[in-house]
Scaffold this motif. Structure first.
Motif, PDB file in Angstrom:
ATOM      1  N   ARG A  44      82.018 -45.319  -2.225  1.00 40.04           N
ATOM      2  CA  ARG A  44      81.928 -46.754  -2.475  1.00 40.04           C
ATOM      3  C   ARG A  44      82.452 -47.573  -1.275  1.00 40.04           C
ATOM      4  N   GLY A  45      82.731 -46.893  -0.183  1.00 37.62           N
ATOM      5  CA  GLY A  45      83.181 -47.611   1.012  1.00 37.62           C
ATOM      6  C   GLY A  45      84.636 -48.019   0.950  1.00 37.62           C
ATOM      7  N   GLU A  46      85.423 -47.212   0.247  1.00 40.27           N
ATOM      8  CA  GLU A  46      86.851 -47.533   0.132  1.00 40.27           C
ATOM      9  C   GLU A  46      87.698 -46.336   0.553  1.00 40.27           C
ATOM     10  N   PRO A  47      88.950 -46.603   0.939  1.00 40.45           N
ATOM     11  CA  PRO A  47      89.857 -45.475   1.118  1.00 40.45           C
ATOM     12  C   PRO A  47      90.261 -44.964  -0.267  1.00 40.45           C
ATOM     13  N   ALA A  48      90.596 -43.684  -0.358  1.00 35.07           N
ATOM     14  CA  ALA A  48      91.082 -43.146  -1.633  1.00 35.07           C
ATOM     15  C   ALA A  48      92.479 -43.697  -1.898  1.00 35.07           C
ATOM     16  N   ILE A  49      92.804 -43.864  -3.171  1.00 32.41           N
ATOM     17  CA  ILE A  49      94.084 -44.480  -3.563  1.00 32.41           C
ATOM     18  C   ILE A  49      95.273 -43.612  -3.151  1.00 32.41           C
ATOM     19  N   ILE A  50      95.086 -42.294  -3.176  1.00 31.78           N
ATOM     20  CA  ILE A  50      96.066 -41.358  -2.576  1.00 31.78           C
ATOM     21  C   ILE A  50      95.287 -40.345  -1.727  1.00 31.78           C
ATOM     22  N   ASN A  51      95.968 -39.673  -0.821  1.00 30.20           N
ATOM     23  CA  ASN A  51      95.238 -38.880   0.180  1.00 30.20           C
ATOM     24  C   ASN A  51      94.583 -37.612  -0.396  1.00 30.20           C
ATOM     25  N   LYS A  52      93.766 -36.995   0.418  1.00 34.08           N
ATOM     26  CA  LYS A  52      92.932 -35.885  -0.049  1.00 34.08           C
ATOM     27  C   LYS A  52      93.732 -34.661  -0.489  1.00 34.08           C
ATOM     28  N   TRP A  53      94.899 -34.437   0.114  1.00 31.88           N
ATOM     29  CA  TRP A  53      95.680 -33.249  -0.274  1.00 31.88           C
ATOM     30  C   TRP A  53      96.322 -33.443  -1.649  1.00 31.88           C
ATOM     31  N   ALA A  54      96.795 -34.654  -1.908  1.00 28.65           N
ATOM     32  CA  ALA A  54      97.370 -34.929  -3.231  1.00 28.65           C
ATOM     33  C   ALA A  54      96.282 -34.845  -4.296  1.00 28.65           C
ATOM     34  N   ARG A  55      95.100 -35.378  -3.984  1.00 31.52           N
ATOM     35  CA  ARG A  55      94.004 -35.316  -4.958  1.00 31.52           C
ATOM     36  C   ARG A  55      93.567 -33.864  -5.170  1.00 31.52           C
ATOM     37  N   THR A  56      93.622 -33.064  -4.112  1.00 33.17           N
ATOM     38  CA  THR A  56      93.314 -31.636  -4.232  1.00 33.17           C
ATOM     39  C   THR A  56      94.301 -30.958  -5.186  1.00 33.17           C
ATOM     40  N   LYS A  57      95.570 -31.299  -5.027  1.00 29.88           N
ATOM     41  CA  LYS A  57      96.614 -30.702  -5.870  1.00 29.88           C
ATOM     42  C   LYS A  57      96.352 -31.029  -7.339  1.00 29.88           C
ATOM     43  N   MET A  58      96.019 -32.283  -7.612  1.00 27.33           N
ATOM     44  CA  MET A  58      95.739 -32.682  -8.990  1.00 27.33           C
ATOM     45  C   MET A  58      94.569 -31.878  -9.556  1.00 27.33           C
ATOM     46  N   ALA A  59      93.562 -31.658  -8.725  1.00 21.80           N
ATOM     47  CA  ALA A  59      92.372 -30.932  -9.180  1.00 21.80           C
ATOM     48  C   ALA A  59      92.678 -29.455  -9.410  1.00 21.80           C
ATOM     49  N   LEU A  60      93.456 -28.871  -8.509  1.00 23.52           N
ATOM     50  CA  LEU A  60      93.824 -27.452  -8.676  1.00 23.52           C
ATOM     51  C   LEU A  60      94.659 -27.269  -9.939  1.00 23.52           C
ATOM     52  N   ASN A  61      95.598 -28.194 -10.147  1.00 24.92           N
ATOM     53  CA  ASN A  61      96.441 -28.112 -11.344  1.00 24.92           C
ATOM     54  C   ASN A  61      95.608 -28.204 -12.631  1.00 24.92           C
ATOM     55  N   ALA A  62      94.457 -28.884 -12.536  1.00 24.47           N
ATOM     56  CA  ALA A  62      93.617 -29.042 -13.722  1.00 24.47           C
ATOM     57  C   ALA A  62      92.631 -27.896 -13.879  1.00 24.47           C
ATOM     58  N   GLY A  63      92.595 -26.974 -12.914  1.00 21.71           N
ATOM     59  CA  GLY A  63      91.782 -25.780 -13.120  1.00 21.71           C
ATOM     60  C   GLY A  63      90.619 -25.567 -12.164  1.00 21.71           C
ATOM     61  N   VAL A  64      90.434 -26.464 -11.189  1.00 22.98           N
ATOM     62  CA  VAL A  64      89.400 -26.203 -10.184  1.00 22.98           C
ATOM     63  C   VAL A  64      89.923 -25.084  -9.281  1.00 22.98           C
ATOM     64  N   ASP A  65      89.022 -24.181  -8.850  1.00 22.08           N
ATOM     65  CA  ASP A  65      89.508 -23.020  -8.099  1.00 22.08           C
ATOM     66  C   ASP A  65      89.467 -23.190  -6.582  1.00 22.08           C
ATOM     67  N   LEU A  66      88.515 -23.989  -6.137  1.00 16.16           N
ATOM     68  CA  LEU A  66      88.368 -24.144  -4.678  1.00 16.16           C
ATOM     69  C   LEU A  66      87.891 -25.553  -4.388  1.00 16.16           C
ATOM     70  N   ILE A  67      88.512 -26.209  -3.406  1.00 20.00           N
ATOM     71  CA  ILE A  67      88.090 -27.563  -3.052  1.00 20.00           C
ATOM     72  C   ILE A  67      87.754 -27.644  -1.574  1.00 20.00           C
ATOM     73  N   ILE A  68      86.527 -28.100  -1.334  1.00 20.13           N
ATOM     74  CA  ILE A  68      85.979 -28.209   0.024  1.00 20.13           C
ATOM     75  C   ILE A  68      85.778 -29.699   0.308  1.00 20.13           C
ATOM     76  N   GLU A  69      86.084 -30.120   1.525  1.00 18.19           N
ATOM     77  CA  GLU A  69      85.959 -31.543   1.874  1.00 18.19           C
ATOM     78  C   GLU A  69      84.535 -31.900   2.299  1.00 18.19           C
ATOM     79  N   ILE A  70      84.009 -32.982   1.719  1.00 16.30           N
ATOM     80  CA  ILE A  70      82.725 -33.512   2.202  1.00 16.30           C
ATOM     81  C   ILE A  70      83.035 -34.279   3.491  1.00 16.30           C
ATOM     82  N   PRO A  71      82.382 -33.940   4.606  1.00 14.30           N
ATOM     83  CA  PRO A  71      82.711 -34.633   5.871  1.00 14.30           C
ATOM     84  C   PRO A  71      82.570 -36.156   5.737  1.00 14.30           C
ATOM     85  N   PHE A  72      83.431 -36.865   6.463  1.00 18.69           N
ATOM     86  CA  PHE A  72      83.450 -38.333   6.433  1.00 18.69           C
ATOM     87  C   PHE A  72      82.063 -38.934   6.613  1.00 18.69           C
ATOM     88  N   VAL A  73      81.291 -38.386   7.546  1.00 24.04           N
ATOM     89  CA  VAL A  73      79.997 -38.999   7.858  1.00 24.04           C
ATOM     90  C   VAL A  73      79.027 -38.924   6.671  1.00 24.04           C
TER      91      VAL A  73
END
Lengths: 440, 440
Positions: A44-73
């Motif tokens: 949506r053209g915005e910065p994330a409210i908290i950074n990608k590593w914290a969001r990764t942690k939240m996702a892992l804690n909820a049961g996602v097994d692997l998180i890959i970053e979509i490149p900025f571009v």
């Protein structure tokens, strides 16, 4: 061994995401879940409210097994570009069986028929889009309208039972639009990934206020921002309303980030940089940036002179034709000097690597399988990887790769300048921050 | 009718400045005083602590009759470039009889002899500078040393009574260096302006703490910054220590600006913009900026990644060879995209206009005389002037003029982004802010 893929932003991870995750597991019966997730800047053209590593942690804690970053571009492009990047990335891993996405309808046949139509894109449909754009409609609306008109006049294969107005209604939801783009690109890539639509629960996407345990990310973000401005102490405590919408496994992660001043990050966190950059740039420079279409550079330049907040800036540029999200994306690309010619190249090749943000114990097994099956390089340690690609013999390949990675690295270097504590503003975090690992 | 010219920054106007003003009037017996003053950015490579209009008001209240802005492209150059711009501007007004400047010695004959030598600049002296620079000395030191060595070996005409070590001591004071540059450029321009040296009173230039009623601007600025960080209320009150160093006619102006959040402005007020800009720029881009000499671009780029304050940034770049002020000037030029080739052009032509910042009743009379005698355009209303110069037939002249003005306008557009209140951050103040007029 079956693996589910999801395309996410988790901004932040909330009960709706958890519902989606559980439902997707239930429907597909998979053993593993892989998410491709936007990094620090979003679709949506915005910065994330908290950074990608914290969001990764939240996702892992909820049961996602692997998180890959979509490149900025790709993560900051419109629905089409975003979906292209995400789907190509997921597909390139060579281990994904299903793609589950949330949308307002779970009628996959309908979505398939439209996705298929969008992939074929008949000339007469393209003409209708051009015609509607000339009438001054913003692009998403011009496109939806063209689709409905085409269906009314010529009929779309597979949609015989659906009226033009039903189609129109379906196209009003951003999540449906994204779902259609996913299907379109899956078809285009002749991917083996099977799409599964999951009907969204709880609040609608556009919902501005928290209404229950499942509330929209927008409403949660709004509440966090309000909570912040009313808080008088340095200690940042989130209220119970917010707490009720976030899974208990992720809540402490979110609260810690906010308490330590690494959020909530918004576009206005970069007000000085954005305004000063625009005031300094000539209209001609601005016109070179991705997303700036003819004449818009002058509007942007003018708006930067009379605005003193990013909100004002966006409102001054906005017209019927240029949506808020389109303008926000342009602002991000201005912040990053992302030029038109670069995007053209990136949109030909797609993501050139899969950067691992985090994984669970099960995710580790997945990584081994990806390494065996996929030809896309898997990056876990950036400096090692960069040392390695210097030996790549094809100059074009090497340069493209480094350029795509450079945008990700710079995105983080700029993102951290929104943090409250001085020491959290240091650059090159993409080199020094550890991958998030969930041990149990 | 005799008129005194002074070259100032008034950052902020203090008792030392008032002393200088009274002493200069006393010595010269003039009827009028004209000051050419740096705008929002200064010769030491810093933003002014309060903006140019407030500083103008303080100066008018203290008895200066007319204040003209030194264009940004000169006000932020080294001693030589700054002096060239200021002297050429003063001379071009065609009404100035005396130039009074403060320095550590009032022995004008000595200053004259050195200034004359600097203007002639024998080849052997230039060789000595190069030689000392190669030894790793920062440029000002390499130059002073070359001067002393030349005097020791060949002798400088007029300095027969002065030893090399006395000369060395004299060259240690920044105000002496500036005075020599003034004399050099007066001689070079064959100006009719008569230089007058006034020995500085009270605290030395480098003094860091307030010591009495006449204290250095540095010590006053430090005290203001300390006062600010210890203040716990929103209401900004200056302490008595500061009050004792500022003339009572100017104190309320300073206090009002600070109370309303339009100061104290420092380089760190632009931290986000500076760091984000440097992180985004390639080393190659940085190398194009004025002041960046070979290899320094890499040092700057690297420093931007590991620093999170401007102070850290400067300290990481600083070496024996590159002084703090040189680096600060480079940072300003980076903020403004001021390229090497632009400065080369500007340093050939000198200031192309005289922009009026403020005047008293007596100053109004001066303006009429300048209009009659001087061929340099006098700008009071920027928009009118810009309309007018569009009709200038010589493309080169017109473009140069517009470019020089553009830097002044942009300097203010960027400067205001350091203000606390949102509404004070609006751009184009150079078009909308009224000239400061003192009526009685």
């Amino acid at each position: 061994m079956k693996t589910l893929g999801i395309i996410t932003e988790y901004n932040p991870f909330h009960n709706g995401h958890l519902y989606h995750l559980c439902k997707a597991r239930e429907i597909t019966g998979v053993d593993y879940v892989v998410a491709v997730m936007s990094g620090n800047f979003l679709q949506r053209g915005e910065p994330a409210i908290i950074n990608k590593w914290a969001r990764t942690k939240m996702a892992l804690n909820a049961g996602v097994d692997l998180i890959i970053e979509i490149p900025f571009v790709f993560s900051t492009q419109d629905a089409n570009g975003f979906a292209f990047g995400a789907i190509k990335l997921l597909d390139s891993l060579q281990i994904i069986d299903y793609l589950c996405f949330g949308c307002e309808t779970d009628n996959l046949d309908t979505l398939y028929s439209i996705g298929n139509f969008l992939n074929i894109e008949p000339q007469k449909y393209k003409d209708l889009i051009v015609c509607n754009s000339k009438n001054g409609y913003e692009f998403p609306k011009a496109r939806s309208q063209a689709l409905c008109e085409y269906h009314m006049i010529f009929g779309i294969h597979g949609l015989e039972k659906i009226s033009s107005s039903e189609l129109n209604k379906l196209l009003k939801y951003p999540n449906n639009i994204l779902a259609l783009e996913y299907i379109k690109h899956l078809l285009n890539l002749k991917s083996k990934i099977k799409p599964v639509a999951i009907k969204r629960m709880g609040a609608s996407y556009h919902q501005k206020n928290i209404t229950g345990n499942i509330s929209s990310a927008t409403s949660i973000r709004n509440e966090i921002l309000n909570n912040l401005s009313s808080s008088k102490t340095d200690l940042f405590m989130l209220n119970d309303k917010i707490k009720s919408t976030i899974p208990s496994s992720g809540f402490p992660v979110l609260e810690k980030e906010l308490r330590e001043g690494r959020g909530p990050i918004t576009l206005d966190s970069y007000r000085q940089y954005i305004l000063a950059t625009l005031r300094r740039m000539s209209s001609e420079d601005i016109s070179r940036i991705h997303g700036v279409t003819e004449g818009l550079e002058n509007r942007i330049k003018k708006a930067s002179l009379k605005s003193y907040t990013v909100e004002q800036l966006i409102n001054s540029i906005k017209t019927r034709r240029y949506t808020r999200t389109k303008i926000q994306r342009i602002i991000l690309h201005l912040m990053m000097n992302l030029y038109k010619e670069d995007i053209t190249i990136f949109n030909k090749c797609g993501p050139l690597y899969a950067r691992v943000l985090g994984f669970s114990k099960k995710g580790k097994t997945l990584l081994r399988t990806i390494k065996k099956k996929s030809s896309t390089p898997l990056i876990s340690k950036l400096s090692n990887y960069l040392r390695q690609i210097i030996s790549e013999e094809n100059n074009n390949v090497r340069n493209r790769l480094i350029k795509m990675l450079d945008y990700d690295i710079l995105a983080t270097d700029i993102y951290v300048l929104g943090n409250k504590k001085a020491e959290d503003r240091v650059a090159r975090l993409d080199f020094t921050h550890k991958i998030v690992i969930k041990k149990d």
